[in-house]
Design a protein around this motif. Structure first.
Motif, short mmCIF file in Angstrom:
data_model
loop_
_atom_site.label_atom_id
_atom_site.label_comp_id
_atom_site.label_asym_id
_atom_site.label_seq_id
_atom_site.Cartn_x
_atom_site.Cartn_y
_atom_site.Cartn_z
N ALA A 27 -10.36 43.30 -15.00
CA ALA A 27 -9.14 42.52 -14.80
C ALA A 27 -8.38 42.90 -13.53
CB ALA A 27 -8.22 42.64 -16.02
N ASP B 205 -16.35 33.63 -16.19
CA ASP B 205 -15.96 34.00 -14.83
C ASP B 205 -15.87 35.51 -14.62
OD1 ASP B 205 -15.78 31.33 -14.01
OD2 ASP B 205 -13.71 31.18 -14.73
N GLN B 206 -15.21 36.20 -15.55
CA GLN B 206 -15.03 37.64 -15.38
C GLN B 206 -16.03 38.47 -16.17
OE1 GLN B 206 -10.75 37.55 -16.34
NE2 GLN B 206 -10.38 38.26 -14.26
N ASP C 282 -13.76 41.37 -17.86
CA ASP C 282 -12.51 40.76 -18.29
C ASP C 282 -11.62 41.85 -18.90
OD1 ASP C 282 -10.50 38.97 -18.96
OD2 ASP C 282 -11.88 37.46 -19.72
N SER D 257 -7.95 42.48 -9.41
CA SER D 257 -8.28 41.47 -8.40
C SER D 257 -9.13 42.03 -7.27
CB SER D 257 -6.99 40.88 -7.82
OG SER D 257 -6.23 40.26 -8.83
N GLU E 216 -7.42 36.96 -8.39
CA GLU E 216 -8.25 37.17 -9.57
C GLU E 216 -9.61 37.71 -9.16
OE1 GLU E 216 -8.30 34.68 -13.48
OE2 GLU E 216 -9.85 33.85 -12.19
N LEU E 217 -10.15 38.61 -9.98
CA LEU E 217 -11.48 39.15 -9.75
C LEU E 217 -12.54 38.06 -9.86
CD1 LEU E 217 -13.62 41.56 -9.74
CD2 LEU E 217 -13.42 41.48 -12.23
N ASP E 218 -13.47 38.07 -8.92
CA ASP E 218 -14.68 37.26 -9.04
C ASP E 218 -15.81 38.19 -9.42
OD1 ASP E 218 -16.82 35.58 -8.90
OD2 ASP E 218 -16.71 35.25 -6.73
N TYR E 219 -16.11 38.25 -10.73
CA TYR E 219 -17.10 39.20 -11.21
C TYR E 219 -18.46 39.02 -10.52
CZ TYR E 219 -20.66 41.33 -14.10
OH TYR E 219 -21.73 42.07 -14.50
N SER F 38 -16.25 34.72 -21.59
CA SER F 38 -15.55 34.85 -20.31
C SER F 38 -16.55 34.63 -19.16
CB SER F 38 -14.90 36.24 -20.19
OG SER F 38 -14.25 36.38 -18.96
#
Length: 595
Positions: free
Chosen positions: A134, A295-296, A300, A136, A588-591, A293
């Motif tokens: 979580a 995206d993350q 997450d 960024s 926001e983090l881009d996993y 989740s």
């Protein structure tokens, strides 16, 4: 006359020790406070630890410590760190306390570096930073996967250089307070059983949190039992947001019948494993975070990942030992040994090579976001009593951002220490009225508890309470379960008066004191969780699954008549313009950068 009555007539002599600032807890928060005081020229300081010097719960924080250094991501700064902290806390954090931490952290990391902390380095020699859930940007500095241990070693060495007085194997059992002012603390030497009275101008509680009130937890059984919050509450201070308990997604899931593995049940498998690319799979071989989740993914928020794992297990897709699989075997063996040395060594000692295949994990109680309510300087509403580190509330809100626990300890150690260093006033000597009404009755009560026969073993009651909390106030909660939990806690409290306890130097005596702290913390968690009729962050009510904007407030708990807990709600403050701008920017983090 029964044994407990006889105890009232026993000798309750005690040793009196005068000190200016008494620091209860010798982990990172306590050590950093003492260092700040010593560097400001304050000499009349004493640090107390329940264990040997350097043996504190800080050492179990492995993954890293946050600070917006921008080693890899120069666009990161303290305002984005603050924004991530507020978002992860579901906006129940105290914004001023969040900013007090995030503003400081680049300097605190550089300071630790100057004092010799063995940070992992980039090829250019800079302090390395990794992804954590979580966040960024890559802002979690680390020393392999033993960051807390390395940090505490550094702080202890610095404290020794400054010749800060320290006393180990001392347990504090009560604060000397009239409900408005704190005058010192009472306790005993855990080796000799000698009773101790500390007459202190100021007391700083840095005694940890309360995650060990749960059956599965990442702490050792004799720490994080709620000492700090319970001591403060008993002294007249207010508790805040105790219902928010973080269940770390990845504790060890083991065969409880295997004597080699059983002691490791619930112990932390650091988030660094996922930060370095570890993947979660259910027993069917599905990488299930793609459903929860996309995206993350595995990075997450901790509450999201923990609930996802719990859902998979409840749905019958768990492993034989009641967990899921965490797999980092797609990484090279050398990479795993370099970046995750303690994890790879631990599993290797148990016959498992993390480079060859997955390990089993399941959620485990890890951290209490709630605690003692304090002002911006770390002072409670009891004059001359401070609470910092995991003992205090306010920084983390409804869920803690990974890597922020170690950050909070050093940041608020500086805040409280600098404030105390500027104060010349103090509580003064303990009034004789409190010697007669608090000190002597408490020591007589301790003496009455020791060397008693009873129907129940004290460890059995501790274990029963932990089961109650896991079953009734765990990851998933509802009204019926919480009410049943309160009834069960009340029953354990009654039966604790008839437990078998050894002398003050025994383990059973220590756990008898711990049980009292744990019962206070457990009741506070249950009452807060029952009152909060919504789901937010780490608090999830199956009978109130949505987040309710009317509940964007804190729940305060304070003592009332006849031993009751009285609750009230208080509003949340607003972030500064700079932090609000970072929130509005939507970082926001881009996993998938890790793929």
């Amino acid at each position: 006359m029964n044994d407990r009555d006889a105890g009232q007539n026993r000798q309750t002599d005690y040793v009196r020790i005068d000190v200016g600032v008494l620091i209860v807890g010798a982990g990172a928060a306590g050590a950093r406070t003492a260092i700040e005081l010593a560097e400001a020229g304050v000499e009349d300081v004493l640090v107390l630890g329940k264990r040997g010097h350097g043996d504190a719960h800080t050492t179990w924080a492995r993954g890293g410590i946050n600070g917006a250094l921008g080693t890899h991501d120069p666009e990161d700064d303290w305002t984005i760190h603050a924004a991530d902290t507020l978002k992860e806390g579901h906006f129940l954090n105290d914004p001023e306390k969040v900013e007090a931490v995030t503003r400081q952290m680049p300097d605190r990391l550089r300071e630790l570096d100057e004092w010799g902390m063995a940070f992992s380095r980039t090829e250019d020699g800079e302090i390395d930073q990794r992804y954590f859930g979580a966040q960024s940007f890559r802002r979690t500095a680390f020393a392999g996967d033993h960051t807390g241990e390395s940090m505490l070693d550094t702080l202890v060495e610095r404290a020794r250089e400054l010749e800060i007085p320290y006393r180990e194997n001392v347990m504090i059992t009560k604060l000397v307070s009239d409900g408005w002012t704190c005058y010192g603390a009472l306790g005993f030497d855990m080796d000799t059983g000698e009773f101790l009275l500390f007459d202190a101008d100021h007391v700083v509680l840095a005694a940890g949190g309360y995650a060990s009130i749960y059956d599965r937890h990442t702490s050792r059984d004799d720490e994080n039992n709620g000492d700090g919050p319970a001591l403060a509450y008993d002294a007249g201070a207010t508790l805040l947001d105790m219902e928010f308990v973080q269940f770390h997604p990845t504790g060890m899931a083991v065969d409880e019948a295997d004597p080699d593995w059983a002691p490791w049940s619930g112990r932390l498998v650091t988030e660094a494993v996922r930060g370095e690319g570890g993947r979660l799979y259910n027993a069917d071989g599905e990488r299930f975070m793609e459903r929860y989740s996309p995206d993350q993914m595995e990075l997450d928020a901790r509450d999201v990942v923990a609930r996802a794992i719990a859902t998979e297990i409840d749905a019958g897709r768990g492993t034989e030992n009641g967990g899921v699989y965490l797999d980092i075997s797609h990484r090279e063996s050398e990479f795993i040994r370099e970046r995750l040395p303690r994890m790879s060594e631990r599993f290797a000692a148990l016959g498992v090579d993390m480079a060859d295949g997955p390990v089993e994990v399941a959620p485990t109680a890890h951290y209490g976001m709630g605690g003692v309510e304090v002002d911006d300087d770390g002072q409670t509403d009891v004059e001359n009593l401070y609470a910092i580190g995991e003992t205090m509330a306010g920084v983390h809100g409804a869920n803690r951002l990974g890597g922020n626990s170690l950050a909070e300890t050093v940041a608020y150690g500086v805040v409280a220490g600098s404030h105390l260093a500027a104060r010349s006033d103090g509580a003064g000597a303990i009034p004789e009225s409190l010697v007669g009404s608090v000190v002597e009755p408490h020591f007589a009560g301790l003496a009455a508890t020791a060397d008693t026969d009873g129907e129940t073993e004290i460890r059995d009651l501790v274990t029963e309470l932990q089961h109650v909390m896991w079953d009734h106030a765990g990851i998933l909660r509802d009204e019926a379960g919480l009410r049943s939990g309160l009834d069960a806690v009340a029953d354990i409290r009654r039966r604790a008066d008839d437990a078998a306890v050894g002398p003050p130097s025994s383990e059973s005596f220590e756990f008898a004191v711990d049980l009292g702290f744990m019962l206070t913390a457990a009741e506070a968690v249950l009452r807060g969780a029952l009152e909060r009729t919504e789901s937010r962050g780490a608090h999830y009510r199956t009978d109130h699954e949505e987040r309710d904007p009317d509940w964007q407030c804190n729940i305060r708990l304070e003592r009332a008549d006849l031993g009751r807990m009285r609750s009230e709600t208080v509003p949340i403050g607003s972030p500064s313009e700079a932090v609000q701008a970072a929130l509005d920017a939507g970082y926001e983090l881009d996993y998938h950068q890790l793929e």
